[in-house]
Design a protein around this motif. Sequence first.
Motif, PDB file in Angstrom:
ATOM      1  N   SER A 268       0.845  -1.198   0.000  1.00 53.45           N
ATOM      2  CA  SER A 268       0.000   0.000   0.000  1.00 53.45           C
ATOM      3  C   SER A 268       0.876   1.242   0.000  1.00 53.45           C
ATOM      4  CB  SER A 268      -0.903   0.022   1.243  1.00 53.45           C
ATOM      5  OG  SER A 268      -0.119   0.196   2.411  1.00 53.45           O
ATOM      6  N   LYS A 269       0.251   2.375  -0.317  1.00 49.23           N
ATOM      7  CA  LYS A 269       0.978   3.643  -0.285  1.00 49.23           C
ATOM      8  C   LYS A 269       1.441   3.949   1.128  1.00 49.23           C
ATOM      9  CE  LYS A 269      -1.386   7.398  -1.087  1.00 49.23           C
ATOM     10  NZ  LYS A 269      -2.105   8.457  -1.826  1.00 49.23           N
ATOM     11  N   ARG A 270       0.604   3.623   2.115  1.00 47.70           N
ATOM     12  CA  ARG A 270       0.994   3.856   3.506  1.00 47.70           C
ATOM     13  C   ARG A 270       2.236   3.042   3.864  1.00 47.70           C
ATOM     14  NH1 ARG A 270      -1.717   5.389   8.252  1.00 47.70           N
ATOM     15  NH2 ARG A 270      -3.675   5.550   7.087  1.00 47.70           N
ATOM     16  N   GLU A 271       2.256   1.796   3.405  1.00 42.14           N
ATOM     17  CA  GLU A 271       3.417   0.944   3.687  1.00 42.14           C
ATOM     18  C   GLU A 271       4.668   1.493   3.014  1.00 42.14           C
ATOM     19  OE1 GLU A 271       4.846  -3.695   3.014  1.00 42.14           O
ATOM     20  OE2 GLU A 271       2.706  -3.168   2.832  1.00 42.14           O
TER      21      GLU A 271
END
Length: 413
Positions: A268-271
């Motif tokens: 994910s983008k957060r990751e």
Amino acid sequence: MTDPAEPAPLPDATPAQPVEVVADPDAYRDAVRRIVAGSGPIAVDAERASGFRYSQRAYLIQLFRRGSGTVLLDPIAFDDLSELAEAMRGAEWVLHAASQDLPCLLEVGLVPDRIFDTELGARLLGFERVGLGAVVERLLGLHLAKEHSAADWSTRPLPTPWLVYAALDVELLLDVRDAEEALLVEQDKTEIARQEFESVRTREAKPAPAEPWRRLSGVHAVRGARNLAVARSLWQARDAYARQIDAAPGRLVPDASLVAVARTPPGSKRELAGMRSFSGRASRSEIDRWWAAVEAGLAAEDLPSTRVQSDALPPPRAWSDRNPEADRRLKAARPAVAAIAEAMALPAENLLPPEALRRVAWEPPQPATAEAIAEVLEQHAARPWQVVATAQAIADAFVRAAQAPAETDGSPS
């Protein structure tokens, strides 16, 4: 108190005149008139902003000619330097490490008819240290400060200390050239130098690689076609953004960060944003850009090959297994070439391009006569003087390798 056993410090080089940047039409026309009024060779240098900008354009061009004085030209301020190019036509240009500056000078229309490369001259003379500062110390007895060599030359206005540095880079070059020329005459190397300088002047630029993203430092550690697709996509996104804002790609996000993401793509983008290994001044501010690149790589249908097609020879350390006969030839020829280089007081790599020797050793002509070897060396960019100096010795070494291969084993490869 100074130790009497220590040599006295060398005097610092200082500019011959006040440093000023030519950045307006009137100053430019005056600079052109001064260059025309001078005589003899023209010392030339260029400053780029490598490591700061995407392009390799010149951000300062320095010129010095006897009778003309010093010209520090801002090429960014002018669209057309054809008058300067005409003023310099026919004169010998003196540069230090010419291959580094000629491309950006060509970009603005400045093309030499002939050159004298003081770095290459120092190599041909057998100098151990060939940086301009070391050569100036040895030949002129002056200390040349080099602390601004890695500066961001796209800075405007350019600080005065930088301009002093830039002026000295050309104001001493003509004296260095004259001193080197005298030594080249003394060592009977004037024709060698002429051929080497001409080779640098006329050398064609290497073609752009078909897959430039494979030059990512550490990309060899990325396993699998899908992960390589992520590496490719990230590189392409970074390159496009760097080109757009004229910034050095590595200053935005380092190669190591792109490779870290490609080796273990985030989910994910957060990751991605939370990866400690994903750093750089644009790693967080452009996170949407990088995440889009990761997604594109993960979804790509045209997966890159995991094996790169190349005509490059294997490293010599692998020759004994891959091509034992070639290994014996190379081990016999290298010391023969090194002996000639030592006798001529030259670095071995300047006596003969190492790639040329490897190529002829890997696949020699049949029969491997000196004449046939000479033809192969010429095909691999050896200059005439290099061929004359080495072809017979290489042919003899190949004969020895074939007749007594055991005697050639053990030489470093």
